[in-house]
Design an enzyme around this catalytic site. Structure first.
Site, short mmCIF file in Angstrom:
data_model
loop_
_atom_site.label_atom_id
_atom_site.label_comp_id
_atom_site.label_asym_id
_atom_site.label_seq_id
_atom_site.Cartn_x
_atom_site.Cartn_y
_atom_site.Cartn_z
N ASP A 276 34.05 19.96 30.08
CA ASP A 276 35.11 20.89 30.99
C ASP A 276 34.55 22.44 30.87
O ASP A 276 34.62 22.86 31.92
CB ASP A 276 36.41 20.65 30.28
CG ASP A 276 37.14 19.81 30.63
OD1 ASP A 276 36.69 18.86 31.40
OD2 ASP A 276 38.17 19.39 29.94
N THR B 74 43.34 6.64 23.15
CA THR B 74 42.82 5.72 22.15
C THR B 74 41.53 6.49 21.56
O THR B 74 41.19 6.02 20.42
CB THR B 74 42.46 4.47 22.82
OG1 THR B 74 41.30 4.71 23.53
CG2 THR B 74 43.57 3.96 23.30
N ASP C 26 36.51 21.35 24.75
CA ASP C 26 35.84 20.40 25.64
C ASP C 26 34.39 20.60 26.26
O ASP C 26 34.47 21.53 26.99
CB ASP C 26 36.68 19.60 26.50
CG ASP C 26 36.30 18.47 27.17
OD1 ASP C 26 36.93 17.42 27.14
OD2 ASP C 26 35.25 18.31 27.81
N ARG D 102 35.40 9.36 26.77
CA ARG D 102 36.41 8.76 25.72
C ARG D 102 37.68 8.78 26.10
O ARG D 102 38.23 9.62 26.80
CB ARG D 102 36.26 9.35 24.15
CG ARG D 102 36.32 10.93 24.22
CD ARG D 102 36.22 11.34 22.76
NE ARG D 102 37.21 12.56 22.73
CZ ARG D 102 37.23 13.06 21.38
NH1 ARG D 102 36.96 12.68 20.37
NH2 ARG D 102 38.16 14.40 21.58
C1 PRP Z 1 32.84 14.51 24.97
C2 PRP Z 1 31.24 14.61 24.54
C3 PRP Z 1 30.74 13.40 23.62
C4 PRP Z 1 32.27 12.81 23.29
C5 PRP Z 1 32.28 13.15 21.72
O1 PRP Z 1 32.66 13.46 26.14
O2 PRP Z 1 30.35 15.11 25.44
O3 PRP Z 1 30.11 12.30 24.66
O4 PRP Z 1 33.28 13.68 23.97
O5 PRP Z 1 33.44 12.61 21.23
P1 PRP Z 1 33.68 11.30 20.41
O6 PRP Z 1 32.21 11.51 19.33
O7 PRP Z 1 34.71 11.34 19.63
O8 PRP Z 1 33.31 10.07 20.92
P2 PRP Z 1 34.04 13.40 27.12
O9 PRP Z 1 34.60 12.09 26.51
O10 PRP Z 1 34.64 14.47 26.96
O11 PRP Z 1 33.19 12.91 28.38
P3 PRP Z 1 33.19 13.87 29.62
O12 PRP Z 1 32.42 15.04 29.50
O13 PRP Z 1 32.48 12.81 30.52
O14 PRP Z 1 34.43 14.10 30.26
N1 URA Z 2 34.35 16.16 22.95
C1 URA Z 2 34.63 17.59 23.32
O1 URA Z 2 33.88 17.57 24.11
N2 URA Z 2 34.90 18.32 22.26
C2 URA Z 2 35.17 17.89 21.00
O2 URA Z 2 35.67 18.62 20.33
C3 URA Z 2 35.25 16.64 20.57
C4 URA Z 2 34.85 15.58 21.38
#
Ligand code: PRP
Ligand code: URA
Length: 209
Positions: A203, A108, A200, A104
């Site tokens: 992360d 945004t 996160d 995400r």
């Molecule tokens: C995190 C998580 C979900 C998303 C949830 O991924 O693993 O996929 O956020 O958030 P949402 O319900 O508001 O869409 P992230 O975007 O951090 O991706 P990444 O682990 O690949 O960096």
């Molecule tokens: N994605 C994450 O990894 N943590 C949150 O709290 C929300 C979105």
């Protein structure tokens, strides 16, 4: 009314508490996510279809029940979904796997899709979509939109933490998809993070920032 099952077994709640703790190491976080996936897999697959297969025990021939593993797909939303995926595959090694690359946008909060690879004939399969976090639900809704566009019609969504806002949005977009979660937290903060949450997930799993 949202179709949500909170899988609140004491072992899951205990392990989740350790995962939430900001002092928990990357290795610990990853191991706990895999262990919780084992426990949640039990619940999300409770009504899986079985088929009778012929075997020979040391004593006799018998027809015995086995999971139709090849009909099952685990769809991981990258990156953090892979933590749940590993645990699910420990228990159902014959399942097929879909990888859905979505992150995400931090400003945004809209989903950015960068990869999609899934088994064929999705219309014939049960698909369990896995991602630890259901926050705004933008990522999971996009992943399921994508799967449905390719024929999927029998889906479940498995996560670790869900925000009430995300559950409402997800259920409005995909009322046919039941949600399984270990906990429903208080709310989203102004940056779209789950509070109290665990930070996160990607992360914390991979040591990025
Ligand atoms: C995190 C998580 C979900 C998303 C949830 O991924 O693993 O996929 O956020 O958030 P949402 O319900 O508001 O869409 P992230 O975007 O951090 O991706 P990444 O682990 O690949 O960096
Ligand atoms: N994605 C994450 O990894 N943590 C949150 O709290 C929300 C979105």
């Amino acid at each position: 009314m949202a179709n949500v099952t909170v899988v609140d077994h004491p072992l899951i709640q205990h392990k989740l508490t350790i995962m939430r703790d900001k002092e928990t190491s990357i290795a610990g976080f990853r191991r706990l996510l895999r262990e919780i996936a084992h426990l949640m897999c039990y619940e999300v697959t409770r009504d899986l279809e079985l088929e009778m297969i012929p075997i020979e025990t040391p004593m006799a021939h018998m027809d015995s029940p086995a999971i139709k593993g090849k009909k099952l797909v685990f769809a991981s939303i990258l990156r953090a979904g892979n933590g749940l995926l590993d645990g699910m595959l420990d228990l159902v090694p014959a399942a097929r796997v879909a990888h859905i690359g979505i992150y995400r946008d931090h400003e945004t909060l809209q989903p950015v899709e960068y990869y999609f690879k899934a088994p064929s004939n999705l219309e014939d399969r049960l698909i369990i979509v896995v991602d630890p976090m259901l926050a705004t639900a933008n990522s999971s809704i996009a992943a399921i939109d994508n799967l449905k566009k390719r024929g999927a019609n029998n889906l479940r969504f498995l996560c670790l933490l869900a925000a009430p806002e995300g559950i409402a949005k997800f259920s409005a977009a995909h009322p046919d998809v039941p949600i399984f979660t270990a906990a429903i937290d208080s709310h989203l903060n102004e940056k779209g993070y789950i509070v109290p949450g665990l930070g996160d997930a990607g992360d914390r799993m991979y040591g990025t920032k």
